[in-house]
Design a protein around this motif. Structure first.
Motif, PDB file in Angstrom:
ATOM      1  N   GLU A  16       0.977  -1.344  -0.074  1.00 41.66           N
ATOM      2  CA  GLU A  16       0.068   0.028   0.003  1.00 41.66           C
ATOM      3  C   GLU A  16       0.961   1.259   0.091  1.00 41.66           C
ATOM      4  OE1 GLU A  16      -3.248   0.338   2.919  1.00 41.66           O
ATOM      5  OE2 GLU A  16      -3.439  -1.904   2.836  1.00 41.66           O
ATOM      6  N   VAL A  17       1.878   1.094   0.938  1.00 45.09           N
ATOM      7  CA  VAL A  17       2.812   2.406   0.895  1.00 45.09           C
ATOM      8  C   VAL A  17       3.453   2.876  -0.314  1.00 45.09           C
ATOM      9  CG1 VAL A  17       4.663   3.585   1.986  1.00 45.09           C
ATOM     10  CG2 VAL A  17       3.049   2.142   3.673  1.00 45.09           C
ATOM     11  N   PHE A  18       4.151   1.725  -0.921  1.00 45.55           N
ATOM     12  CA  PHE A  18       4.543   1.799  -2.308  1.00 45.55           C
ATOM     13  C   PHE A  18       3.728   2.370  -3.439  1.00 45.55           C
ATOM     14  CE2 PHE A  18       6.359   0.381  -6.437  1.00 45.55           C
ATOM     15  CZ  PHE A  18       7.616   0.933  -5.971  1.00 45.55           C
ATOM     16  N   ALA A  19       2.423   1.809  -3.584  1.00 46.12           N
ATOM     17  CA  ALA A  19       1.466   2.065  -4.640  1.00 46.12           C
ATOM     18  C   ALA A  19       1.073   3.551  -4.296  1.00 46.12           C
ATOM     19  CB  ALA A  19       0.320   1.279  -4.266  1.00 46.12           C
ATOM     20  N   ILE A  20       1.052   4.132  -3.112  1.00 47.19           N
ATOM     21  CA  ILE A  20       0.429   5.366  -2.993  1.00 47.19           C
ATOM     22  C   ILE A  20       1.630   6.318  -2.999  1.00 47.19           C
ATOM     23  CG2 ILE A  20      -0.477   6.927  -1.223  1.00 47.19           C
ATOM     24  CD1 ILE A  20      -2.096   4.695  -0.122  1.00 47.19           C
ATOM     25  N   GLU A  25       0.556  11.463  -9.241  1.00 45.80           N
ATOM     26  CA  GLU A  25      -0.733  12.366  -9.575  1.00 45.80           C
ATOM     27  C   GLU A  25      -1.560  12.826  -8.097  1.00 45.80           C
ATOM     28  OE1 GLU A  25       0.010   9.908 -13.292  1.00 45.80           O
ATOM     29  OE2 GLU A  25      -0.221   9.656 -11.240  1.00 45.80           O
ATOM     30  N   GLN A  26      -1.126  12.082  -7.191  1.00 38.19           N
ATOM     31  CA  GLN A  26      -1.811  12.440  -5.709  1.00 38.19           C
ATOM     32  C   GLN A  26      -0.887  13.380  -5.111  1.00 38.19           C
ATOM     33  OE1 GLN A  26      -3.691   9.169  -3.591  1.00 38.19           O
ATOM     34  NE2 GLN A  26      -2.389   7.810  -4.795  1.00 38.19           N
ATOM     35  N   SER A  27       0.441  13.884  -5.299  1.00 38.43           N
ATOM     36  CA  SER A  27       1.141  14.683  -4.878  1.00 38.43           C
ATOM     37  C   SER A  27       0.632  15.884  -4.260  1.00 38.43           C
ATOM     38  CB  SER A  27       2.146  14.899  -5.752  1.00 38.43           C
ATOM     39  OG  SER A  27       3.047  13.824  -5.794  1.00 38.43           O
ATOM     40  N   PRO A  28      -0.406  16.601  -5.267  1.00 40.16           N
ATOM     41  CA  PRO A  28      -1.104  17.917  -4.811  1.00 40.16           C
ATOM     42  C   PRO A  28      -1.655  17.749  -3.454  1.00 40.16           C
ATOM     43  CG  PRO A  28      -1.076  17.478  -7.023  1.00 40.16           C
ATOM     44  CD  PRO A  28      -0.775  16.231  -6.684  1.00 40.16           C
ATOM     45  N   LEU A 132      10.763  19.188   4.600  1.00 42.84           N
ATOM     46  CA  LEU A 132      10.986  19.094   6.094  1.00 42.84           C
ATOM     47  C   LEU A 132       9.855  18.174   6.532  1.00 42.84           C
ATOM     48  CD1 LEU A 132      12.489  19.428   8.691  1.00 42.84           C
ATOM     49  CD2 LEU A 132      11.251  21.407   9.078  1.00 42.84           C
ATOM     50  N   PHE A 133       8.621  18.203   6.116  1.00 45.14           N
ATOM     51  CA  PHE A 133       7.566  17.482   6.820  1.00 45.14           C
ATOM     52  C   PHE A 133       7.032  16.436   5.852  1.00 45.14           C
ATOM     53  CE2 PHE A 133       7.500  21.257   9.501  1.00 45.14           C
ATOM     54  CZ  PHE A 133       8.259  20.738  10.597  1.00 45.14           C
ATOM     55  N   HIS A 134       7.706  16.392   4.812  1.00 39.93           N
ATOM     56  CA  HIS A 134       7.262  15.585   3.692  1.00 39.93           C
ATOM     57  C   HIS A 134       6.795  14.080   4.006  1.00 39.93           C
ATOM     58  CE1 HIS A 134       6.734  13.912  -0.391  1.00 39.93           C
ATOM     59  NE2 HIS A 134       7.595  12.871  -0.128  1.00 39.93           N
ATOM     60  N   LEU A 135       7.654  13.124   4.726  1.00 40.12           N
ATOM     61  CA  LEU A 135       7.162  11.967   5.019  1.00 40.12           C
ATOM     62  C   LEU A 135       6.279  12.039   6.237  1.00 40.12           C
ATOM     63  CD1 LEU A 135      10.340   9.678   5.127  1.00 40.12           C
ATOM     64  CD2 LEU A 135       8.844   9.896   3.441  1.00 40.12           C
ATOM     65  N   GLN A 136       6.003  12.928   7.004  1.00 41.61           N
ATOM     66  CA  GLN A 136       5.135  12.942   8.046  1.00 41.61           C
ATOM     67  C   GLN A 136       3.735  13.309   7.280  1.00 41.61           C
ATOM     68  OE1 GLN A 136       4.967  12.347  11.291  1.00 41.61           O
ATOM     69  NE2 GLN A 136       2.899  12.401  10.802  1.00 41.61           N
ATOM     70  N   LYS A 137       3.612  14.192   6.334  1.00 42.37           N
ATOM     71  CA  LYS A 137       2.514  14.459   5.452  1.00 42.37           C
ATOM     72  C   LYS A 137       2.019  13.115   4.614  1.00 42.37           C
ATOM     73  CE  LYS A 137       3.156  19.200   4.871  1.00 42.37           C
ATOM     74  NZ  LYS A 137       3.618  20.363   4.018  1.00 42.37           N
ATOM     75  N   LEU A 138       2.989  12.428   4.087  1.00 39.76           N
ATOM     76  CA  LEU A 138       2.708  11.129   3.640  1.00 39.76           C
ATOM     77  C   LEU A 138       2.218  10.011   4.523  1.00 39.76           C
ATOM     78  CD1 LEU A 138       3.235   9.602   0.851  1.00 39.76           C
ATOM     79  CD2 LEU A 138       5.312   8.811   1.839  1.00 39.76           C
ATOM     80  N   LYS A 139       2.866  10.057   5.751  1.00 42.85           N
ATOM     81  CA  LYS A 139       2.115   9.044   6.703  1.00 42.85           C
ATOM     82  C   LYS A 139       0.918   9.321   6.935  1.00 42.85           C
ATOM     83  CE  LYS A 139       2.825   7.792  11.746  1.00 42.85           C
ATOM     84  NZ  LYS A 139       3.228   6.448  11.674  1.00 42.85           N
ATOM     85  N   THR A 140       0.661  10.729   7.267  1.00 39.89           N
ATOM     86  CA  THR A 140      -0.947  11.137   7.552  1.00 39.89           C
ATOM     87  C   THR A 140      -1.730  10.766   6.599  1.00 39.89           C
ATOM     88  OG1 THR A 140      -0.117  12.725   8.974  1.00 39.89           O
ATOM     89  CG2 THR A 140      -2.243  13.031   8.388  1.00 39.89           C
ATOM     90  N   PHE A 141      -1.552  11.135   5.073  1.00 41.52           N
ATOM     91  CA  PHE A 141      -2.188  10.818   3.893  1.00 41.52           C
ATOM     92  C   PHE A 141      -2.602   9.434   3.927  1.00 41.52           C
ATOM     93  CE2 PHE A 141      -2.834   9.825  -0.555  1.00 41.52           C
ATOM     94  CZ  PHE A 141      -3.982  10.849  -0.746  1.00 41.52           C
ATOM     95  N   ILE A 142      -1.483   8.497   3.994  1.00 46.92           N
ATOM     96  CA  ILE A 142      -1.627   6.983   3.621  1.00 46.92           C
ATOM     97  C   ILE A 142      -2.367   6.543   4.820  1.00 46.92           C
ATOM     98  CG2 ILE A 142      -0.485   4.688   3.655  1.00 46.92           C
ATOM     99  CD1 ILE A 142       1.905   6.366   2.088  1.00 46.92           C
TER     100      ILE A 142
END
Length: 147
Positions: A16-20, A25-28, A132-142
């Protein structure tokens, strides 16, 4: 670790993490500065896939072409862009850790030309602040999207 290096554990399976993460296209929805991403090449994601990305950097829309330079399903993913004497490479690695996924994000910035070389430190700091908070935002989103 450098200025752009981050790690985090995301409480979802590696698939799931890899796919997202690799669905550009989900970056925005994940990154504040990214306004739009459009795939430029046909077919599934692979080395050589290209995207057009538009970011809002301090009120200025900046467009760049991102190219996938590494794609190993459920293991690693990297993209690169080059614009105005600045080359940027972002790389993610993924490792299953229990029921979650350990994600490493690292970035490299290269400059060419005298003027860009003079401002390399400032460019790296600007990108580091943005990411700076890229991975935290990714974690929250996923974790929010896949509950």
């Amino acid at each position: 670790m450098g200025a752009l290096d981050q790690t985090i554990i995301i409480d979802r399976p590696i698939e799931e993490v890899f796919a997202i993460t690799t669905t550009m296209e989900q970056s925005p929805q994940i990154m504040d500065q990214v306004e739009e991403v459009n795939k430029l090449t046909e077919g599934p994601i692979a080395k050589g896939t290209k995207y057009n990305e538009v970011r809002n950097l301090g009120g200025r829309r900046v467009q760049s072409v991102l190219e996938v330079i590494e794609y190993e399903p459920h293991a690693s993913y990297a993209v690169a862009s080059s614009q105005n004497g600045v080359e940027i490479e972002f790389r993610y690695t993924f490792e299953q850790q229990g029921e979650g996924t350990f994600v490493t994000f690292d970035g490299k910035v290269k400059t060419s030309g005298f003027a860009r070389s003079l401002f390399r430190g400032m460019i790296v700091r600007m990108i580091a602040k943005e990411e700076l908070f890229h991975l935290q935002k990714l974690k929250t989103f996923i974790e929010k999207e896949t509950v």
